[in-house]
Design an enzyme around this catalytic site. Structure first.
Site, short mmCIF file in Angstrom:
data_model
loop_
_atom_site.label_atom_id
_atom_site.label_comp_id
_atom_site.label_asym_id
_atom_site.label_seq_id
_atom_site.Cartn_x
_atom_site.Cartn_y
_atom_site.Cartn_z
N TRP A 297 33.28 27.59 42.02
CA TRP A 297 33.64 27.49 43.43
C TRP A 297 32.90 26.39 44.18
O TRP A 297 33.35 25.96 45.23
CB TRP A 297 33.41 28.84 44.11
CG TRP A 297 34.64 29.70 44.05
CD1 TRP A 297 35.34 30.05 42.93
CD2 TRP A 297 35.31 30.30 45.16
NE1 TRP A 297 36.40 30.84 43.27
CE2 TRP A 297 36.40 31.02 44.64
CE3 TRP A 297 35.09 30.32 46.53
CZ2 TRP A 297 37.28 31.74 45.46
CZ3 TRP A 297 35.96 31.04 47.33
CH2 TRP A 297 37.04 31.73 46.79
N TYR B 165 34.51 24.72 35.67
CA TYR B 165 35.10 25.72 36.56
C TYR B 165 34.05 26.31 37.51
O TYR B 165 32.95 26.62 37.10
CB TYR B 165 35.70 26.87 35.74
CG TYR B 165 36.32 27.93 36.61
CD1 TYR B 165 37.62 27.77 37.09
CD2 TYR B 165 35.63 29.08 36.98
CE1 TYR B 165 38.19 28.73 37.91
CE2 TYR B 165 36.19 30.04 37.80
CZ TYR B 165 37.48 29.85 38.27
OH TYR B 165 38.04 30.80 39.08
N1 LIG Z 1 33.05 40.59 35.00
C1 LIG Z 1 33.66 39.79 35.85
N2 LIG Z 1 33.41 38.48 35.81
C2 LIG Z 1 34.04 37.66 36.68
C3 LIG Z 1 34.94 38.17 37.63
C4 LIG Z 1 35.20 39.56 37.64
O1 LIG Z 1 36.00 40.08 38.45
N3 LIG Z 1 34.53 40.34 36.74
N4 LIG Z 1 35.56 37.31 38.50
C5 LIG Z 1 35.76 35.96 38.04
C6 LIG Z 1 36.22 35.10 39.12
S1 LIG Z 1 37.67 35.59 39.88
C7 LIG Z 1 35.62 33.94 39.48
S2 LIG Z 1 36.38 32.92 40.62
C8 LIG Z 1 34.37 33.51 38.83
C9 LIG Z 1 33.41 32.80 39.80
O2 LIG Z 1 32.52 32.04 39.09
P1 LIG Z 1 31.79 30.74 39.72
O3 LIG Z 1 32.67 30.06 40.69
O4 LIG Z 1 31.28 29.96 38.59
O5 LIG Z 1 30.60 31.45 40.49
P2 LIG Z 1 29.63 30.94 41.64
O6 LIG Z 1 28.48 31.86 41.65
O7 LIG Z 1 30.39 30.80 42.91
O8 LIG Z 1 29.14 29.53 41.10
C10 LIG Z 1 29.13 28.38 41.86
C11 LIG Z 1 27.89 27.58 41.52
O9 LIG Z 1 28.00 26.31 42.15
C12 LIG Z 1 26.76 25.97 42.75
N5 LIG Z 1 27.06 25.07 43.87
C13 LIG Z 1 27.43 25.38 45.13
N6 LIG Z 1 27.66 24.27 45.85
C14 LIG Z 1 27.43 23.23 45.02
C15 LIG Z 1 27.52 21.81 45.17
O10 LIG Z 1 27.86 21.29 46.22
N7 LIG Z 1 27.26 21.05 44.08
C16 LIG Z 1 26.89 21.59 42.89
N8 LIG Z 1 26.65 20.75 41.87
N9 LIG Z 1 26.78 22.92 42.72
C17 LIG Z 1 27.06 23.73 43.76
C18 LIG Z 1 26.15 27.27 43.19
O11 LIG Z 1 24.73 27.14 43.31
C19 LIG Z 1 26.60 28.21 42.06
O12 LIG Z 1 25.64 28.27 41.04
O13 LIG Z 1 33.72 34.63 38.25
C20 LIG Z 1 34.56 35.33 37.33
N10 LIG Z 1 33.79 36.32 36.62
N1 LIG Z 2 32.57 39.23 49.26
C1 LIG Z 2 33.22 38.58 48.29
N2 LIG Z 2 34.55 38.42 48.36
C2 LIG Z 2 35.21 37.79 47.36
C3 LIG Z 2 34.53 37.22 46.26
C4 LIG Z 2 33.11 37.41 46.20
O1 LIG Z 2 32.45 36.98 45.25
N3 LIG Z 2 32.51 38.07 47.22
N4 LIG Z 2 35.23 36.55 45.27
C5 LIG Z 2 36.55 36.04 45.60
C6 LIG Z 2 37.31 35.69 44.41
S1 LIG Z 2 36.88 34.31 43.55
C7 LIG Z 2 38.38 36.40 43.99
S2 LIG Z 2 39.27 35.87 42.64
C8 LIG Z 2 38.83 37.59 44.69
C9 LIG Z 2 39.16 38.72 43.71
O2 LIG Z 2 39.88 39.71 44.34
P1 LIG Z 2 40.22 41.03 43.54
O3 LIG Z 2 40.47 40.73 42.13
O4 LIG Z 2 41.28 41.74 44.28
O5 LIG Z 2 38.83 41.79 43.73
P2 LIG Z 2 38.01 42.87 42.91
O6 LIG Z 2 36.89 43.25 43.82
O7 LIG Z 2 37.69 42.37 41.56
O8 LIG Z 2 39.03 44.07 42.73
C10 LIG Z 2 39.60 44.76 43.81
C11 LIG Z 2 39.64 46.22 43.50
O9 LIG Z 2 40.54 46.49 42.44
C12 LIG Z 2 40.20 47.74 41.91
N5 LIG Z 2 40.60 47.83 40.51
C13 LIG Z 2 40.00 47.28 39.43
N6 LIG Z 2 40.68 47.58 38.31
C14 LIG Z 2 41.74 48.34 38.70
C15 LIG Z 2 42.83 48.95 38.01
O10 LIG Z 2 42.96 48.87 36.79
N7 LIG Z 2 43.74 49.60 38.76
C16 LIG Z 2 43.65 49.71 40.11
N8 LIG Z 2 44.62 50.34 40.77
N9 LIG Z 2 42.62 49.18 40.78
C17 LIG Z 2 41.69 48.48 40.08
C18 LIG Z 2 38.70 47.87 42.04
O11 LIG Z 2 38.38 49.16 42.54
C19 LIG Z 2 38.32 46.77 43.01
O12 LIG Z 2 37.52 47.23 44.08
O13 LIG Z 2 37.83 38.06 45.57
C20 LIG Z 2 37.35 37.02 46.43
N10 LIG Z 2 36.56 37.65 47.45
MO LIG Z 3 38.10 34.14 41.65
#
Ligand SMILES: Nc1nc2c(c(=O)[nH]1)N[C@H]1C(S)=C(S)[C@@H](COP(=O)(O)OP(=O)(O)OC[C@H]3O[C@@H](n4cnc5c(=O)[nH]c(N)nc54)[C@H](O)[C@@H]3O)O[C@H]1N2
Ligand SMILES: Nc1nc2c(c(=O)[nH]1)N[C@H]1C(S)=C(S)[C@@H](COP(=O)(O)OP(=O)(O)OC[C@H]3O[C@@H](n4cnc5c(=O)[nH]c(N)nc54)[C@H](O)[C@@H]3O)O[C@H]1N2
Ligand SMILES: [Mo]
Length: 762
Positions: A109, A107
């Site tokens: 991005w 898993y």
């Molecule tokens: N506490 C907490 N944890 C969370 C979340 C949260 O809201 N709270 N959000 C979750 C969510 S929604 C998501 S989507 C995940 C994201 O989690 P990930 O998608 O695992 O996070 P990234 O840091 O984007 O990791 C991508 C990795 O791929 C590598 N990479 C980039 N391009 C390439 C390539 O072309 N080839 C290879 N082999 N590697 C590459 C980058 O160097 C990087 O290390 O995190 C989750 N974790």
């Molecule tokens: N710049 C940037 N943008 C991103 C990403 C990134 O790594 N960097 N990651 C991308 C990815 S993979 C994903 S999945 C999306 C995630 O998108 P979201 O899940 O929408 O993003 P978050 O920033 O985790 O949360 C949005 C807001 O929800 C509020 N929140 C948290 N818990 C609660 C709650 O219990 N109740 C209410 N009412 N509000 C709450 C927090 O204040 C937070 O700022 O973002 C994407 N966009």
């Molecule tokens: Mo995500």
């Protein structure tokens, strides 16, 4: 010095790569983009980072039979030797344990380019090679993904198919945003964004006098472009607020009984719960006020405001990334159904208006560029966020989506394009679990915390070092990605690595389908072009597209309105639910008998929230939102992200009164801790944050010292529990903590350092 220009694309935007003397020196935003992301400037630093993996490497302890995967030295080896080791391990484990011994969901991005989309490639490789244990679902909206099919018969509204902004601007009068509209998140979209239109739409909404109500623990979720009413809410209690509003509608006879009768099933069952017939507790506004912290009068008035004018309810994805995260989403749909505006222009419900770029972007339903992934012949998979459970307890039974399953006994992990040592909850638990398999193979461009816990590390090119085609189904463009610089060090493309491994295993031809990288670029574009043609959209031929750098899908003739046709004629256009209608009570879900996900949306207090007994010991609710200056852990070592650190650590926002009680001042280094672990963080006092709530962004590269991370990865603290037995999503937003001033010796974290690299004859 001669400069060259090359079209390219990242998840955070399209750009022109500028090179000079073989080095990437700048990334110029795609010209039509009205609000490009500053993260583009981080790319040259990352491409030429001293942290790049330059040569294949093998962990010394692995060669010596030691599984402890932390803090080890690495021996740099030749590609030939590395590929021999990887092939040998795959063959050995497959022969002895079959597909169940190999974990390959991988898993993450990775890159915006779709030919080199590492997760698709590794799954293509492992599935063609006999299968593996795959991962299903995602961290983004895992709870929604497995709940919504029961309720509305589709997950598409949560992946961006919501009523277009054109329709919202024209018709919506009040927009109620649970989780707010944090515009920082709209910088990115999976597959890459050509246009960042959200700030412009919000500015227009403000001009048109659309009222915005932001329900969030932090005022930071109010977009700069719009005035808004802020309703600070206790984290994880939105369901109670929605139930309180629903109860108000019901008892004041403001609900749309006709719509509920014609388009929904199960309303009476849910209404009995709202009234308190099932448990003696009416879910009235006063009840909701005590849970949420929002005054009862405001809850009741908000329900009326939503009923009396065109209203759109939208919920950030974060709401469902919490224990019982199904409930706020189901309750939101229930509330919108009672308001009776689903399927009307600018009305009803939506998800994630700022969770990703392009949500609500008017766009024709056409396919994007994609590399095909065949079926996994083993049929084995686990819910993505249950990885540590699987590694810690192979052979144990778990429940998921109505079924009972057994965790496989994984011997080999193969990962390309993600970082579980940023993304997974309860990192200390994962660190322990990670030592169980025999072998870990990782493709990475950088020495990330994951690469530093692998046994064999294969250096991968970045997107700038190869040709690709990228695009998102939420964006009107498809982009050509030209190679801008030569592969750094000995890095190879993920595609070429898998092609060579497949060749050695005897299925090279099946993996490549006879195409090289340029051939695949042409193939995925032609596939998209044919798909567009079938829907009456003409794209230029590949050579024209490639030379120009992009092609555009024209906007739709009329704005998309979610469930418009279903509303107009539910018999002719039923939903894909069992009843063909919106299910406010689901026989199927009820039939599973899960106490953590009953048959209708209900308030189920999480184990950790500010009203829980545990809050006496751990009085602060930690939210972990998406970072403003990077994409997850990507770009963390670049200047933009570094500049956001406070006293050398990831910032933590805290209310000044909560800080004062603890003798904490702006810029202090704090220890954030609970039963699961601890991390250091730099204090940011924020009076726009509710009392009792602290917020840290995800993605700081970790540097553990025992159970404490010295940099500031909040996943040292989060709970590794499934959202429910129905969906088993991640519960990242459910974590209570305490904070204190850190009084130890000043700590300089070492997350951005290389491991010890030995050059070896290994
Ligand atoms: N506490 C907490 N944890 C969370 C979340 C949260 O809201 N709270 N959000 C979750 C969510 S929604 C998501 S989507 C995940 C994201 O989690 P990930 O998608 O695992 O996070 P990234 O840091 O984007 O990791 C991508 C990795 O791929 C590598 N990479 C980039 N391009 C390439 C390539 O072309 N080839 C290879 N082999 N590697 C590459 C980058 O160097 C990087 O290390 O995190 C989750 N974790
Ligand atoms: N710049 C940037 N943008 C991103 C990403 C990134 O790594 N960097 N990651 C991308 C990815 S993979 C994903 S999945 C999306 C995630 O998108 P979201 O899940 O929408 O993003 P978050 O920033 O985790 O949360 C949005 C807001 O929800 C509020 N929140 C948290 N818990 C609660 C709650 O219990 N109740 C209410 N009412 N509000 C709450 C927090 O204040 C937070 O700022 O973002 C994407 N966009
Ligand atoms: Mo995500």
């Amino acid at each position: 010095m001669a400069r060259t220009r090359h079209p390219s694309l990242a998840h955070w935007g399209a750009f022109t790569a500028i090179t000079e003397a073989g080095r990437l020196v700048g990334c110029e935003p795609f010209e039509p983009d009205p609000a490009p992301s500053p993260m583009l400037d981080s790319i040259p630093e990352i491409v030429h980072s001293p942290l790049r993996v330059r040569r294949p490497a093998v962990r010394r302890g692995w060669l010596e039979g030691r599984r402890d995967r932390e803090g080890d030295d690495y021996i740099e080896i030749s590609w030939d030797r590395a590929l021999d080791l990887v092939s040998g391990e795959l063959t050995r484990v497959r022969a002895k344990h079959g597909a169940a011994g190999i974990f390959g969901g991988s898993y993450g991005w990775s890159s915006a380019g779709r030919v080199h989309h590492a997760r698709s490639l590794i799954r293509r490789f492992l599935f063609l090679g006999g299968g593996c244990v795959d991962q299903i679902g995602n961290y983004s909206w895992g709870a929604a993904q497995f709940l919504l099919p029961y309720v509305i018969g589709t997950t598409s509204p949560v992946s961006g198919d919501v009523t277009d902004w054109d329709s919202v601007l024209e018709h919506t009068r009040v927009l109620i945003a649970f989780g707010g509209i944090p515009v920082k998140n709209s910088q990115v979209t999976s597959g890459g964004a050509g246009l960042h239109n959200l700030p412009g739409w919000l500015g227009e909404a403000q001009r048109r006098g659309i009222k915005l109500v932001v329900v969030s623990p932090t005022r930071a979720d109010i977009p700069a472009e719009m005035a808004a009413e802020w309703l600070p809410i206790r984290p994880n209690t939105d369901t109670a607020l929605m139930l309180g509003m629903a109860h108000t509608l019901l008892t004041q006879d403001l609900h749309d009984a006709a719509f509920l009768a014609s388009h929904c099933t199960g309303f009476e069952r849910w209404a009995a719960y709202l009234r308190g017939d099932t448990d003696g507790q009416p879910k009235d506004a006063a009840w909701a006020a005590a849970i949420t912290g929002i005054p009862a009068a405001r809850i009741a008035a908000l329900a009326r405001e939503a009923a009396e004018q065109r209203s759109l309810l939208t919920a950030a994805w974060a709401l469902q990334r919490a224990q019982h995260g199904e409930q706020p989403y189901w309750a939101l749909i229930g509330l919108a159904a009672m308001l009776g505006q689903i399927g009307l222009p600018g009305g009803g419900f939506a998800f994630g208006h700022a969770s990703l770029n392009g949500v609500g972007q008017p766009r024709r339903q056409v396919p994007g560029p994609e590399i095909p992934v065949p079926k996994n012949p083993s049929g084995l998979a686990i819910p993505v966020a249950r990885i540590a459970d699987m590694l810690l307890a192979p052979g144990t039974e778990y429940e998921f989506n109505g079924g009972r399953h057994v965790y496989p006994d994984v011997k080999l992990i193969f990962w390309a394009g993600g970082n579980p040592f940023h993304h997974h909850q309860d990192q200390n638990r994962l660190r322990q679990a990670w030592n169980n398999p025999e072998t870990v193979i990782v493709h990475e461009s950088l020495w990330t915390p994951l690469a530093r816990r692998a046994d064999i590390v294969l250096p991968a090119t970045t997107a700038l070092e190869r040709e690709d085609v990228g695009g998102s189904s939420r964006d009107p463009y498809v982009f050509a990605m030209h190679r801008a610089v030569e592969p750094q060090g000995e890095a190879r493309n993920d595609f070429d690595i898998f092609a060579e491994l497949a060749r050695r295993a005897g299925f090279g031809e099946a993996f490549t389908a006879g195409r090289d990288v340029p051939g695949w670029c042409r193939h995925v574009y032609d596939g998209m072009r044919a798909g567009c043609q079938a829907r009456g959209v003409e794209l230029p031929d590949f050579d024209t597209f490639w030379a120009r750098g992009h092609a555009e899908v024209p906007p739709p003739e009329t704005p998309y309105v979610l469930f418009e046709r279903f509303r107009q004629d539910p018999a002719a256009n039923p939903l894909y639910t069992k009843s063909g209608r919106i299910e406010l009570y689901s026989e199927a879900v009820a039939g599973y008998g899960y106490d953590d996900c009953p048959g209708y949306p209900a308030w189920l207090p999480p184990t950790e929230w500010l009203g829980a007994p545990a809050a006496e010991q751990w009085p602060l609710h930690l939210l972990t939102n998406q970072p403003r200056t990077r994409l997850h852990s990507q770009l963390d070592p670049a200047s933009l992200s570094r500049a956001g650190k406070v006293s050398g650590h990831e910032p933590i926002a805290i209310n000044p009164l909560d800080a004062a009680e603890r003798g904490i001042s702006e810029g202090d280094v704090l220890r954030v801790f609970n039963d699961r672990g601890a991390c250091l963080a730099g204090a940011v006092l924020d009076d726009g944050l509710s009392r009792g709530v602290v917020i840290m962004a995800t993605g700081a590269w970790s540097d553990p010292d025992g159970p404490m991370d010295r940099h500031g990865n909040p996943n040292a603290l989060t709970a590794d529990i499934g959202t429910s037995r129905l969906t088993q999503g991640p519960s990242a937003q459910t974590a209570l903590v305490q904070v204190e001033k850190y009084l130890g010796e000043p700590v300089q974290h070492r997350a951005w350092e290389l491991p010890v690299l030995l050059s070896g004859a290994a």
